[in-house]
Design a protein around this motif. Structure first.
Motif, PDB file in Angstrom:
ATOM      1  N   SER A 178       0.802  -1.221   0.000  1.00 33.80           N
ATOM      2  CA  SER A 178       0.000   0.000   0.000  1.00 33.80           C
ATOM      3  C   SER A 178       0.834   1.270   0.000  1.00 33.80           C
ATOM      4  O   SER A 178       0.279   2.369  -0.080  1.00 33.80           O
ATOM      5  N   GLY A 179       2.133   1.146   0.169  1.00 32.92           N
ATOM      6  CA  GLY A 179       2.990   2.321   0.175  1.00 32.92           C
ATOM      7  C   GLY A 179       3.023   3.042   1.518  1.00 32.92           C
ATOM      8  O   GLY A 179       3.356   4.217   1.579  1.00 32.92           O
ATOM      9  N   TRP A 180       2.686   2.352   2.582  1.00 37.20           N
ATOM     10  CA  TRP A 180       2.732   2.954   3.915  1.00 37.20           C
ATOM     11  C   TRP A 180       4.155   2.900   4.453  1.00 37.20           C
ATOM     12  O   TRP A 180       5.007   2.185   3.950  1.00 37.20           O
ATOM     13  N   THR A 181       4.376   3.632   5.520  1.00 38.87           N
ATOM     14  CA  THR A 181       5.679   3.601   6.170  1.00 38.87           C
ATOM     15  C   THR A 181       5.757   2.413   7.119  1.00 38.87           C
ATOM     16  O   THR A 181       4.758   1.784   7.448  1.00 38.87           O
ATOM     17  N   GLU A 182       6.967   2.147   7.571  1.00 41.88           N
ATOM     18  CA  GLU A 182       7.186   1.060   8.542  1.00 41.88           C
ATOM     19  C   GLU A 182       6.490   1.368   9.864  1.00 41.88           C
ATOM     20  O   GLU A 182       6.016   0.461  10.552  1.00 41.88           O
ATOM     21  N   ALA A 183       6.405   2.630  10.210  1.00 44.85           N
ATOM     22  CA  ALA A 183       5.750   3.020  11.461  1.00 44.85           C
ATOM     23  C   ALA A 183       4.255   2.672  11.449  1.00 44.85           C
ATOM     24  O   ALA A 183       3.703   2.270  12.472  1.00 44.85           O
ATOM     25  N   HIS A 184       3.613   2.819  10.304  1.00 40.23           N
ATOM     26  CA  HIS A 184       2.201   2.428  10.207  1.00 40.23           C
ATOM     27  C   HIS A 184       2.044   0.930  10.445  1.00 40.23           C
ATOM     28  O   HIS A 184       1.123   0.490  11.135  1.00 40.23           O
ATOM     29  N   ALA A 185       2.925   0.150   9.869  1.00 38.86           N
ATOM     30  CA  ALA A 185       2.852  -1.300  10.036  1.00 38.86           C
ATOM     31  C   ALA A 185       3.067  -1.695  11.491  1.00 38.86           C
ATOM     32  O   ALA A 185       2.348  -2.542  12.030  1.00 38.86           O
ATOM     33  N   ILE A 186       4.030  -1.072  12.143  1.00 41.39           N
ATOM     34  CA  ILE A 186       4.304  -1.389  13.548  1.00 41.39           C
ATOM     35  C   ILE A 186       3.127  -0.978  14.422  1.00 41.39           C
ATOM     36  O   ILE A 186       2.703  -1.727  15.310  1.00 41.39           O
ATOM     37  N   GLY A 187       2.586   0.192  14.184  1.00 43.24           N
ATOM     38  CA  GLY A 187       1.457   0.664  14.987  1.00 43.24           C
ATOM     39  C   GLY A 187       0.234  -0.219  14.851  1.00 43.24           C
ATOM     40  O   GLY A 187      -0.385  -0.613  15.857  1.00 43.24           O
ATOM     41  N   TRP A 188      -0.121  -0.551  13.622  1.00 43.92           N
ATOM     42  CA  TRP A 188      -1.283  -1.411  13.413  1.00 43.92           C
ATOM     43  C   TRP A 188      -1.037  -2.822  13.914  1.00 43.92           C
ATOM     44  O   TRP A 188      -1.956  -3.495  14.394  1.00 43.92           O
ATOM     45  N   ALA A 189       0.187  -3.290  13.812  1.00 41.60           N
ATOM     46  CA  ALA A 189       0.505  -4.622  14.340  1.00 41.60           C
ATOM     47  C   ALA A 189       0.356  -4.651  15.855  1.00 41.60           C
ATOM     48  O   ALA A 189      -0.161  -5.630  16.413  1.00 41.60           O
ATOM     49  N   CYS A 190       0.776  -3.591  16.534  1.00 40.61           N
ATOM     50  CA  CYS A 190       0.612  -3.529  17.992  1.00 40.61           C
ATOM     51  C   CYS A 190      -0.862  -3.539  18.375  1.00 40.61           C
ATOM     52  O   CYS A 190      -1.278  -4.273  19.274  1.00 40.61           O
ATOM     53  N   VAL A 191      -1.656  -2.730  17.692  1.00 41.19           N
ATOM     54  CA  VAL A 191      -3.084  -2.642  18.019  1.00 41.19           C
ATOM     55  C   VAL A 191      -3.788  -3.969  17.776  1.00 41.19           C
ATOM     56  O   VAL A 191      -4.519  -4.471  18.638  1.00 41.19           O
ATOM     57  N   THR A 192      -3.571  -4.562  16.617  1.00 39.84           N
ATOM     58  CA  THR A 192      -4.295  -5.790  16.305  1.00 39.84           C
ATOM     59  C   THR A 192      -3.805  -6.982  17.126  1.00 39.84           C
ATOM     60  O   THR A 192      -4.617  -7.815  17.531  1.00 39.84           O
ATOM     61  N   SER A 193      -2.520  -7.059  17.397  1.00 45.63           N
ATOM     62  CA  SER A 193      -2.035  -8.193  18.185  1.00 45.63           C
ATOM     63  C   SER A 193      -2.539  -8.129  19.620  1.00 45.63           C
ATOM     64  O   SER A 193      -2.910  -9.157  20.198  1.00 45.63           O
ATOM     65  N   VAL A 194      -2.600  -6.947  20.202  1.00 40.01           N
ATOM     66  CA  VAL A 194      -3.152  -6.825  21.560  1.00 40.01           C
ATOM     67  C   VAL A 194      -4.647  -7.105  21.553  1.00 40.01           C
ATOM     68  O   VAL A 194      -5.164  -7.779  22.445  1.00 40.01           O
ATOM     69  N   ALA A 195      -5.350  -6.629  20.559  1.00 43.64           N
ATOM     70  CA  ALA A 195      -6.797  -6.873  20.492  1.00 43.64           C
ATOM     71  C   ALA A 195      -7.102  -8.358  20.334  1.00 43.64           C
ATOM     72  O   ALA A 195      -8.028  -8.884  20.962  1.00 43.64           O
ATOM     73  N   ILE A 196      -6.324  -9.047  19.526  1.00 41.71           N
ATOM     74  CA  ILE A 196      -6.560 -10.475  19.315  1.00 41.71           C
ATOM     75  C   ILE A 196      -6.114 -11.288  20.524  1.00 41.71           C
ATOM     76  O   ILE A 196      -6.832 -12.162  21.004  1.00 41.71           O
TER      77      ILE A 196
END
Length: 121
Positions: A37-55
């Motif tokens: 999608s052309g996002w930065t690495e920071a977006h991936a890390i942030g969303w990974a933190c949110v979704t992994s904690v939620a799951i």
């Protein structure tokens, strides 16, 4: 998590290990999606933190929130609320270590799979 885990510290450590694996898988998925999608690495890390904690820690965190907010006016209501929780004695410890495991999994995956960006010299 809503898995039939053993009670006590064995279940707590197993839940933390599963949360760690979810954190690793979450970062790998979000890095793949971010690159497409052309996002930065920071977006991936942030969303990974949110979704992994939620799951990984969502259900146990919800149980802690519910016990803190709902007024348990009688021993009957308290017994009903605690009966819905797997291993109610360790729910706080399990939720905390699931948070730690999920976030540690994201960080460990980022450290292991990070590629240095080429320098523009």
């Amino acid at each position: 998590m809503n898995l039939p885990l053993p009670a006590g510290w064995t279940g707590v450590l197993l839940a933390a290990l599963i949360a760690f694996a979810i954190g690793v898988a979450s970062l790998l998925f979000w890095r793949w999606l971010a690159r497409r999608s052309g996002w930065t690495e920071a977006h991936a890390i942030g969303w990974a933190c949110v979704t992994s904690v939620a799951i990984a820690a969502g259900i146990d965190t919800w149980h802690l929130f519910y016990l803190g907010v709902v007024t348990l006016e009688s021993p009957l209501y308290a017994r009903i609320a605690l009966a819905k929780i797997h291993d109610a004695d360790y729910v706080g410890t399990r939720a905390f270590l699931e948070w730690v495991g999920a976030l540690a999994g994201v960080v460990m995956a980022w450290v292991v799979f990070a590629r240095p960006e080429p320098r523009a010299d």
